[in-house]
Motif scaffolding. Structure first.
Motif, short mmCIF file in Angstrom:
data_model
loop_
_atom_site.label_atom_id
_atom_site.label_comp_id
_atom_site.label_asym_id
_atom_site.label_seq_id
_atom_site.Cartn_x
_atom_site.Cartn_y
_atom_site.Cartn_z
N MET A 1 0.89 -1.27 -0.05
CA MET A 1 0.04 -0.03 0.13
C MET A 1 0.96 1.39 0.28
N GLU A 2 1.95 1.35 0.85
CA GLU A 2 2.85 2.51 1.03
C GLU A 2 3.39 2.60 -0.41
N GLU A 3 3.95 1.59 -0.89
CA GLU A 3 4.61 1.72 -2.49
C GLU A 3 3.68 2.37 -3.34
N GLU A 4 2.42 1.89 -3.25
CA GLU A 4 1.47 2.50 -4.49
C GLU A 4 1.34 4.24 -4.18
N VAL A 5 1.17 4.55 -2.88
CA VAL A 5 1.07 5.87 -2.70
C VAL A 5 2.51 6.40 -3.27
N LEU A 6 3.66 6.04 -3.00
CA LEU A 6 4.91 6.45 -3.38
C LEU A 6 4.80 6.75 -5.01
N ILE A 7 4.34 5.53 -5.58
CA ILE A 7 4.26 5.61 -6.98
C ILE A 7 3.34 6.59 -7.65
N LEU A 8 2.21 6.78 -7.02
CA LEU A 8 1.15 7.69 -7.34
C LEU A 8 1.66 9.17 -7.24
N PHE A 9 2.37 9.39 -6.18
CA PHE A 9 2.63 10.82 -6.05
C PHE A 9 3.65 10.99 -6.87
N GLY A 10 4.76 10.05 -7.27
CA GLY A 10 5.87 10.30 -8.03
C GLY A 10 5.37 10.31 -9.65
N LYS A 11 4.24 9.96 -10.00
CA LYS A 11 3.57 10.14 -11.40
C LYS A 11 2.90 11.51 -11.35
N LYS A 12 2.51 12.00 -10.23
CA LYS A 12 1.90 13.43 -10.08
C LYS A 12 3.08 14.33 -10.29
N VAL A 13 4.30 14.28 -9.47
CA VAL A 13 5.39 15.15 -9.82
C VAL A 13 5.77 15.24 -11.17
N ARG A 14 5.99 13.89 -11.89
CA ARG A 14 6.63 13.88 -13.35
C ARG A 14 5.71 14.70 -14.18
N GLU A 15 4.22 14.44 -13.82
CA GLU A 15 3.07 15.15 -14.74
C GLU A 15 3.34 16.44 -14.75
N ARG A 16 3.62 17.21 -13.48
CA ARG A 16 3.48 18.50 -13.21
C ARG A 16 4.89 19.00 -14.14
N ARG A 17 5.81 18.41 -13.77
CA ARG A 17 7.22 18.81 -14.02
C ARG A 17 7.29 18.72 -15.78
N THR A 18 6.63 17.75 -16.38
CA THR A 18 6.74 17.66 -17.80
C THR A 18 5.68 18.69 -18.42
N GLU A 19 4.55 18.96 -17.70
CA GLU A 19 3.52 19.78 -18.46
C GLU A 19 4.43 21.36 -18.22
#
Length: 69
Positions: free
Chosen positions: A1-19
Motif C-alpha cells: 500500500m505504501e509503495e502504491e502511494v509513493l508511485i502515485l505521488f511520483g507520477k504526479k510530480v513527473r506529470e506536473r514537471r513535464t507539463e
C-alpha cells in the motif's frame, strides 16, 4: 500500500514537471533538491518528507493539496 502511494505521488510530480517542460535537473535547481533525488521520487523509490514535498510544490508553482491530490 505504501509503495502504491509513493508511485502515485511520483507520477504526479513527473506529470506536473513535464507539463511545465522542466527537466529533472531544472526542477532540482528550482527546489534545492538533487536531480537524482527527483528521479527517485518520480519512480516511487523515495518517501519524501513533508518539507521536501513543500519544496517540490513551490518549485512547480502548485499548492500542497494540488500536488497531493
Amino acid at each position: 500500500m505504501e509503495e502504491e502511494v509513493l508511485i502515485l505521488f511520483g507520477k504526479k510530480v513527473r506529470e506536473r514537471r513535464t507539463e511545465q517542460k522542466l527537466s529533472q535537473a531544472a526542477l532540482a535547481e528550482k527546489s534545492g533538491l538533487h536531480a537524482n533525488y527527483i528521479g527517485m521520487v518520480e519512480r516511487g523509490e523515495r518517501n519524501p518528507s513533508l518539507v521536501n514535498i513543500d519544496k517540490l510544490a513551490k518549485a512547480l508553482n502548485v499548492t500542497l493539496p494540488e500536488l497531493l491530490s
